[in-house]
Design a protein around this motif. Structure first.
Motif, PDB file in Angstrom:
ATOM      1  N   GLN A 222       1.193  -1.287   0.542  1.00  0.00           N
ATOM      2  CA  GLN A 222      -0.266   0.244   0.118  1.00  0.00           C
ATOM      3  C   GLN A 222       0.889   1.188   0.251  1.00  0.00           C
ATOM      4  N   ASP A 252     -11.610  14.751   1.281  1.00  0.00           N
ATOM      5  CA  ASP A 252     -11.447  13.952   0.124  1.00  0.00           C
ATOM      6  C   ASP A 252     -10.056  13.728  -0.107  1.00  0.00           C
ATOM      7  N   MET A 255     -10.469   9.771   1.434  1.00  0.00           N
ATOM      8  CA  MET A 255     -10.703   8.914   0.909  1.00  0.00           C
ATOM      9  C   MET A 255     -10.141   8.882  -0.636  1.00  0.00           C
ATOM     10  N   ARG A 256      -9.896   9.596  -1.399  1.00  0.00           N
ATOM     11  CA  ARG A 256      -8.403   9.122  -2.297  1.00  0.00           C
ATOM     12  C   ARG A 256      -7.729   8.163  -2.026  1.00  0.00           C
ATOM     13  N   ARG A 258      -7.797   6.365   0.438  1.00  0.00           N
ATOM     14  CA  ARG A 258      -8.221   4.765   0.695  1.00  0.00           C
ATOM     15  C   ARG A 258      -8.098   3.924  -0.742  1.00  0.00           C
ATOM     16  N   HIS A 259      -8.913   4.892  -1.247  1.00  0.00           N
ATOM     17  CA  HIS A 259      -9.740   4.204  -3.049  1.00  0.00           C
ATOM     18  C   HIS A 259      -8.053   3.982  -3.509  1.00  0.00           C
ATOM     19  N   LYS A 260      -7.404   4.571  -3.358  1.00  0.00           N
ATOM     20  CA  LYS A 260      -5.575   4.354  -4.412  1.00  0.00           C
ATOM     21  C   LYS A 260      -5.441   3.214  -3.744  1.00  0.00           C
ATOM     22  N   GLY A 262      -5.996   0.848  -1.802  1.00  0.00           N
ATOM     23  CA  GLY A 262      -7.797   0.102  -1.629  1.00  0.00           C
ATOM     24  C   GLY A 262      -7.630  -0.450  -0.339  1.00  0.00           C
ATOM     25  N   TYR A 263      -7.662   0.804   0.606  1.00  0.00           N
ATOM     26  CA  TYR A 263      -7.811   0.192   2.138  1.00  0.00           C
ATOM     27  C   TYR A 263      -9.206   0.161   2.717  1.00  0.00           C
ATOM     28  N   GLU A 264      -9.205  -1.534   2.809  1.00  0.00           N
ATOM     29  CA  GLU A 264     -11.117  -2.136   2.661  1.00  0.00           C
ATOM     30  C   GLU A 264     -11.875  -1.370   3.856  1.00  0.00           C
ATOM     31  N   THR A 266     -14.249   1.256   5.934  1.00  0.00           N
ATOM     32  CA  THR A 266     -14.570   2.608   5.874  1.00  0.00           C
ATOM     33  C   THR A 266     -13.839   3.349   6.991  1.00  0.00           C
ATOM     34  N   GLU A 272     -11.127  10.734   9.896  1.00  0.00           N
ATOM     35  CA  GLU A 272      -9.887  10.515   9.090  1.00  0.00           C
ATOM     36  C   GLU A 272      -8.710  11.233   9.286  1.00  0.00           C
TER      37      GLU A 272
END
Lengths: 310, 347
Positions: A222, A252, A255-256, A258-260, A262-264, A266, A272
């Motif tokens: 990661q 924002d 979130m980005r 986390r997406h990039k 791949g952090y499962e 929420t 944050e």
């Protein structure tokens, strides 16, 4: 080769560096006798003009006092008075600048007030010769043409016009030199810089982490996704104050990321910041470790750069 | 993988050194505000060590730390410390005494050729203008500008000319005072321009010297015509010896710059100019001092002393004093012809 040049001054990232040069004005790189180069910010032309005006006010004030003293001794007509005034100004001006810069290490009272100072372009102290040269030439560059202009009479316009043209050239000159040097600076080998000042900001990585941060754990895979540039963008964001503009930005970015990566899990909105803090610390430790072993990652494109070079 | 402030190398690096940096910062704050002399003994002693350590830390931090704040902080701390540590240490008294004992006389003697050239050009201009004005008085107007002539010309009566020299009329004092200051600032300007314009391959300076000589030559011709040659000589001597020497010295400085431009030798023109500037600037400062002295002589001594013999004696003996100082001072064992290499960086 490109990886090597990217790590020459790896403390600050290359991309961020050129951005800094644009935002903060021109830079002067000085190599002191200790051999570790550092950058100084060149003073803005407005600050220099302001300092010059303050100095002129001081010298003219003293000149006027002296002139008043002369006037009290003997009555003089106007022509003589202007001649004496220009002479007093001539002989107060340059010694004032030379003595002030010599005593206060490149700072006349005007420069001091506006937080700028003259330095030697090459590493090493400002020498007496440099101070004398840059101020003697100031006399010739600026004051002599101004006096010629003030002494202009309508029947002889040639000399004032030449003086005016010369003055325009001199004032415009610093805009065209790399370090905003005027002619005197160029000959003396000096430049005028903004006095450096920076506070010691707290270390984000050793800031006391909220207990919730303990549970954010990242895998090496990661953390392979980002480089130093992104890390420092995140650092800037975390150091910024928390207000209406920054809060949405923080979520924002969280979130980005986390997406990039791949952090499962929420992340709740109130967590944050703790997440970003934890990610910053982990990422920095990881990248610094990599760097120590010769794998400096300037930004997220480091992988493609490598394959291109090979 | 778990990382925190304790395990990150750059954080530990920072924790170990932080207190030293903050101490250096406090010392710098004081030194910048109140000068290095106000520092306590321990602070002054540790300043350089702390500076070296900070520079070291900066170099290491650039390598190992990705915390941009720490690098920026160290960079500015090092720059501030550098500016305090490498400040000019010269005291005003030291600088002034060095200038009078060595700087000016040595620069003067190193510029022998230029000085002779400047004097010769001035004399040449003077002789030519004198000869021309003697044969045809209208030449006077070609040489002497209106403001400088101040009513003196081929038509002026001997009496009027004499009055200018001896202030025999109360009204003339005002006029003469104005003229004296005008001449003074005129000559200051000539000195400044012939110094600066020397950089243009010496040509404008040489022309200015010829012109300045010709003004005096033309005046001399007018006065000599009326049989007042000696009186004018005395009137000019009392301050002119100093003043004209100052102009010649300023011009010699300009010639030094021009020579560096014309014949840079094995150096680049820029390096040759920077090298010649060391002597040229000293000559310029010397010329400025002599102009101030000339102004004092002109303003006071010439008004107080009216006997031609005394005017000549004072003028030339002061000239001799300048000459002895400039030729005699600063001699060392093993006569130094050129600027020694070792002092090049410091002077």
């Amino acid at each position: 080769m490109s990886a090597e040049t990217a790590t020459v001054k790896s403390g600050t990232v290359k991309g961020g560096r050129s951005g800094k040069a644009k935002a903060g004005g021109r830079l002067l790189t000085i190599i002191p006798p200790e051999g570790v180069p550092f950058d100084l910010r060149i003073a803005s032309l407005f600050a220099r003009a302001g300092a010059q005006i303050i100095d002129i006010i001081i010298t003219v004030g003293v000149s006027l006092l002296l002139l008043a003293a002369v006037g009290l001794i003997g009555s003089v007509d106007f022509a003589t008075a202007t001649a004496i005034a220009s002479l007093i100004f001539l002989f107060i001006g340059t010694p004032y600048y030379i003595l002030a810069e010599l005593l206060a290490n490149g700072r006349t009272p005007g420069k001091r007030l506006l937080g700028i100072r003259a330095v030697s372009v090459e590493g090493g102290g400002l020498s007496v010769h440099q101070i004398v040269v840059r101020n003697l030439l100031k006399e010739i560059e600026i004051f002599t043409p101004i006096l010629l202009l003030l002494g202009a009479t309508p029947d002889n316009l040639l000399i004032p016009l030449i003086a005016l043209a010369w003055l325009i050239v001199v004032v415009a000159f610093p805009a065209f030199t790399a370090q905003s040097q005027r002619i005197g600076d160029l000959i003396a080998g000096t430049a005028v810089i903004a006095a450096p000042s920076a506070a010691l900001l707290p270390d984000l990585a050793s800031a006391p982490a909220p207990p919730s941060a303990e549970r954010f754990v990242f895998t090496p895979a990661q953390m392979d996704l980002y480089g130093a540039y992104e890390l420092q963008v995140l650092e800037k964001l975390l150091r910024g104050e928390r207000n209406e503009i920054n809060r949405p930005r923080l979520s924002d970015v969280a979130m980005r990321i986390r997406h990039k990566i791949g952090y499962e899990e929420t992340i709740a909105p109130h967590e944050e910041e703790a997440f970003l803090q934890a990610f910053y610390t982990a990422q920095r430790g990881y990248l610094e470790q990599k760097k120590l072993f010769g794998d400096a990652r300037a930004d997220k494109h480091y992988g493609s750069e490598h394959s291109g070079a090979d | 993988m778990k990382t925190s402030g304790e395990t990150i190398r750059s954080s530990r690096f920072r924790l170990e050194r932080e207190s030293d940096w903050l101490r250096l910062q406090a010392i710098l704050d004081q030194a910048e505000r109140r000068g290095v002399k106000s520092l306590a003994f321990e602070d002054a002693r540790d300043l350089v060590t702390l500076y070296r350590q900070a520079v070291n830390a900066l170099s290491v931090a650039r390598e190992i730390s990705l915390d941009s704040a720490i690098v920026a902080y160290l960079e500015s701390l090092c720059a501030r410390a550098y500016l305090v540590v490498y400040a000019p240490r010269a005291s005003i008294r030291g600088v002034v005494s060095r200038f009078f004992r060595q700087g000016a006389p040595l620069a003067f003697r190193r510029s022998g050729i230029e000085l002779v050239l400047a004097f010769v050009l001035m004399v040449l201009g003077g002789v030519a203008a004198f000869a021309l004005t003697r044969t045809d008085p209208t030449w006077f107007y070609a040489f002497v500008p209106e403001g400088l002539a101040a009513g003196r010309g081929p038509q002026a009566s001997a009496d009027a000319l004499r009055r200018v020299i001896y202030d025999s009329e109360p009204g003339a004092i005002e006029e003469l005072g104005a003229f004296a200051t005008y001449l003074f600032s005129h000559n200051t300007r000539v000195a400044i321009f012939s110094f600066v314009l020397g950089i243009l391959a010496c040509v404008p300076s040489a022309l200015l010297m010829l012109y300045n000589g010709s003004v005096i030559g033309a005046l001399g011709a007018i006065y000599a015509d009326k049989g007042l040659g000696l009186d004018l000589f005395a009137w000019l001597s009392i301050h002119g010896v100093t003043e004209l020497s100052a102009i010649a010295i300023a011009t010699a400085g300009g010639f030094r710059l021009g020579r560096a431009v014309l014949f840079p030798g094995e150096k680049t023109r820029k390096a040759a100019l920077a090298d010649a500037a060391h002597d040229a600037v000293k000559l310029a400062v010397l010329a400025a001092l002599m102009l101030v002295a000339a102004g004092l002589l002109e303003g006071f001594a010439r008004q107080l002393v009216t006997a031609p013999v005394w005017r000549i004696a004072i003028g030339w003996s002061i000239g001799a004093l300048w000459f002895f100082w400039l030729l005699g001072a600063g001699r060392q064992k093993g006569f130094v012809r050129s600027r020694p290499v070792a002092t090049e960086a410091t002077s």
